[in-house]
Design a protein around this motif. Structure first.
Motif, mmCIF file in Angstrom:
data_model
loop_
_atom_site.group_PDB
_atom_site.id
_atom_site.type_symbol
_atom_site.label_atom_id
_atom_site.label_comp_id
_atom_site.label_asym_id
_atom_site.label_seq_id
_atom_site.Cartn_x
_atom_site.Cartn_y
_atom_site.Cartn_z
ATOM 1 N N ALA A 180 54.758 -75.024 -20.328
ATOM 2 C CA ALA A 180 54.272 -73.689 -19.975
ATOM 3 C C ALA A 180 54.622 -73.344 -18.542
ATOM 4 C CB ALA A 180 52.764 -73.598 -20.176
ATOM 5 N N VAL A 181 54.728 -72.055 -18.288
ATOM 6 C CA VAL A 181 54.785 -71.530 -16.924
ATOM 7 C C VAL A 181 53.641 -70.529 -16.807
ATOM 8 C CG1 VAL A 181 57.268 -71.862 -16.694
ATOM 9 C CG2 VAL A 181 56.405 -69.673 -17.542
ATOM 10 N N ALA A 182 53.064 -70.414 -15.626
ATOM 11 C CA ALA A 182 51.901 -69.540 -15.461
ATOM 12 C C ALA A 182 51.884 -68.912 -14.082
ATOM 13 C CB ALA A 182 50.603 -70.325 -15.693
ATOM 14 N N SER A 183 51.169 -67.783 -13.989
ATOM 15 C CA SER A 183 51.028 -67.072 -12.723
ATOM 16 C C SER A 183 49.621 -66.490 -12.645
ATOM 17 C CB SER A 183 52.084 -65.958 -12.643
ATOM 18 O OG SER A 183 52.241 -65.492 -11.320
ATOM 19 N N PRO A 184 49.036 -66.425 -11.430
ATOM 20 C CA PRO A 184 47.640 -65.969 -11.284
ATOM 21 C C PRO A 184 47.525 -64.449 -11.247
ATOM 22 C CG PRO A 184 48.513 -66.565 -9.156
ATOM 23 C CD PRO A 184 49.606 -66.873 -10.148
ATOM 24 N N ILE A 185 46.317 -63.975 -11.570
ATOM 25 C CA ILE A 185 46.010 -62.545 -11.524
ATOM 26 C C ILE A 185 44.786 -62.346 -10.637
ATOM 27 C CG2 ILE A 185 45.239 -60.563 -12.883
ATOM 28 C CD1 ILE A 185 46.809 -61.651 -15.207
ATOM 29 N N PHE A 186 44.840 -61.296 -9.822
ATOM 30 C CA PHE A 186 43.747 -60.996 -8.899
ATOM 31 C C PHE A 186 43.282 -59.559 -9.098
ATOM 32 C CE2 PHE A 186 46.563 -64.155 -7.174
ATOM 33 C CZ PHE A 186 45.706 -65.153 -6.746
ATOM 34 N N GLY A 187 42.016 -59.297 -8.757
ATOM 35 C CA GLY A 187 41.458 -57.965 -8.884
ATOM 36 C C GLY A 187 41.047 -57.396 -7.542
ATOM 37 N N LYS A 223 52.165 -56.959 -11.716
ATOM 38 C CA LYS A 223 51.808 -55.667 -12.308
ATOM 39 C C LYS A 223 50.329 -55.622 -12.664
ATOM 40 C CE LYS A 223 52.862 -52.635 -16.237
ATOM 41 N NZ LYS A 223 53.707 -52.478 -17.463
ATOM 42 N N ALA A 224 49.833 -56.683 -13.293
ATOM 43 C CA ALA A 224 48.420 -56.739 -13.671
ATOM 44 C C ALA A 224 47.528 -56.713 -12.441
ATOM 45 C CB ALA A 224 48.153 -57.989 -14.504
ATOM 46 N N THR A 225 47.901 -57.483 -11.420
ATOM 47 C CA THR A 225 47.111 -57.543 -10.187
ATOM 48 C C THR A 225 47.015 -56.176 -9.530
ATOM 49 O OG1 THR A 225 47.586 -59.880 -9.746
ATOM 50 C CG2 THR A 225 47.079 -58.488 -7.843
ATOM 51 N N GLU A 226 48.131 -55.487 -9.416
ATOM 52 C CA GLU A 226 48.124 -54.174 -8.770
ATOM 53 C C GLU A 226 47.334 -53.155 -9.590
ATOM 54 O OE1 GLU A 226 52.270 -53.503 -8.191
ATOM 55 O OE2 GLU A 226 52.424 -55.079 -6.673
ATOM 56 N N THR A 227 47.416 -53.258 -10.923
ATOM 57 C CA THR A 227 46.651 -52.347 -11.782
ATOM 58 C C THR A 227 45.155 -52.587 -11.640
ATOM 59 O OG1 THR A 227 48.472 -52.313 -13.377
ATOM 60 C CG2 THR A 227 46.347 -51.517 -14.148
ATOM 61 N N LEU A 228 44.773 -53.841 -11.428
ATOM 62 C CA LEU A 228 43.359 -54.199 -11.281
ATOM 63 C C LEU A 228 42.839 -53.980 -9.867
ATOM 64 C CD1 LEU A 228 43.387 -57.451 -13.439
ATOM 65 C CD2 LEU A 228 42.069 -55.387 -13.945
ATOM 66 N N GLY A 229 43.703 -53.524 -8.968
ATOM 67 C CA GLY A 229 43.267 -53.225 -7.605
ATOM 68 C C GLY A 229 43.494 -54.331 -6.607
ATOM 69 N N GLY A 230 44.197 -55.380 -7.001
ATOM 70 C CA GLY A 230 44.504 -56.466 -6.081
ATOM 71 C C GLY A 230 45.822 -56.231 -5.361
ATOM 72 N N ILE A 231 46.154 -57.149 -4.451
ATOM 73 C CA ILE A 231 47.392 -57.054 -3.684
ATOM 74 C C ILE A 231 48.208 -58.305 -3.940
ATOM 75 C CG2 ILE A 231 48.450 -56.848 -1.409
ATOM 76 C CD1 ILE A 231 45.913 -55.486 -0.445
ATOM 77 N N TRP A 232 49.376 -58.138 -4.536
ATOM 78 C CA TRP A 232 50.242 -59.286 -4.812
ATOM 79 C C TRP A 232 50.783 -59.828 -3.495
ATOM 80 C CZ3 TRP A 232 50.296 -62.252 -8.729
ATOM 81 C CH2 TRP A 232 51.367 -63.112 -9.001
ATOM 82 N N PRO A 233 50.940 -61.149 -3.371
ATOM 83 C CA PRO A 233 51.290 -61.775 -2.093
ATOM 84 C C PRO A 233 52.491 -61.182 -1.366
ATOM 85 C CG PRO A 233 50.696 -63.437 -3.653
ATOM 86 C CD PRO A 233 50.688 -62.148 -4.416
ATOM 87 N N ASN A 234 53.546 -60.812 -2.079
ATOM 88 C CA ASN A 234 54.721 -60.314 -1.371
ATOM 89 C C ASN A 234 54.540 -58.934 -0.793
ATOM 90 O OD1 ASN A 234 54.810 -58.772 -3.659
ATOM 91 N ND2 ASN A 234 56.776 -59.530 -4.407
#
Length: 237
Positions: A180-187, A223-234
């Motif tokens: 598997a490969v995985a990536s985190p999601i933030f709100g 995309k999910a992070t930004e939609t949920l109101g978070g800020i992606w690291p880059n």
């Protein structure tokens, strides 16, 4: 048995009565008196007072200074959690489906369950003929697997999203035949929500496939992070 003539308030019957009280209060636009609660539920005031005492301890119901009753703090917390869960589904399920439609492995969303395990909240099977068998509601080890690594990194740590920890890869950790490969999601406030993973038979996880899926899952998580109101690291300052 009539609800007003029940001999005790133990067990399932007591839970049913307590939930009936909460239901009546929830449907009211303003706080309610004990007398009105009694008329709405059909319970004696003495029964109501015993049950309300437990509901107050749980912060599901609060008694106001004027003697009327309203929903308590925990009821509102449950409402926010309910809305958050459905918002996650609304946002993430189409993202997982898009990953699968573009030829990825099966997409899943995992969150913390307890100190030993994570739970699969969402799942979209790939179009491949052979799959790793994960279903919604499955409990998986927290210490093994790509999603588990990210949950261990971020859950309860108060860590901001980091470029160094936006991808995790596992090869045969949870299941000797799966990868598997995985990536985190933030709100909001960059609170960690969980991890998206793409998983399947290890034989298909060639270096080229891992590189492609790693990019896909990070793009999806951003995309999910930004939609949920978070800020992606880059994009963080």
């Amino acid at each position: 048995m009539s609800p007003t003539s029940a001999p005790g308030d133990d067990g399932v019957a007591a839970v049913d009565r307590a939930l009936a009280i909460v239901d009546v209060i929830t449907r009211r636009s303003d706080p309610i008196t004990l007398a009105d609660l009694s008329r709405a539920t059909g319970y004696y005031k003495s029964t109501l007072l015993r049950l309300i005492a437990s509901l107050e301890k749980a912060s599901l119901v609060v008694r106001r200074s004027d003697g009327r009753y309203a929903l308590g703090r925990y009821a509102h917390d449950l409402g926010r959690a309910y809305e958050a869960a459905y918002r996650l589904t609304e946002i993430l399920l189409p993202i997982l489906q898009d990953l699968v439609n573009r030829g990825s492995e099966s997409g899943s969303f995992h969150v913390y369950h307890d100190a030993q395990s994570r739970v699969c909240l969402l799942r979209v099977d790939s179009h491949h003929s052979t799959l790793d068998r994960i279903r919604v509601g499955d409990l998986l080890p927290l210490s093994r697997g790509a999603a588990g690594k990210l949950i261990q990194t971020y859950h309860g740590k108060g860590l901001a999203p980091s470029k160094d920890h936006v991808i995790a890869i596992s090869m045969g950790e949870r299941d000797a035949n799966c990868a598997a490969v995985a990536s985190p999601i933030f709100g909001l406030d960059n609170e960690f929500c969980g991890a998206i993973s793409l998983s399947g038979p290890k034989e298909r996880f060639t270096p080229e496939a891992v590189s492609k899926m790693s990019e896909m899952v990070q793009t999806a998580a951003a995309k999910a992070t930004e939609t949920l109101g978070g800020i992606w690291p880059n994009k963080a300052s």
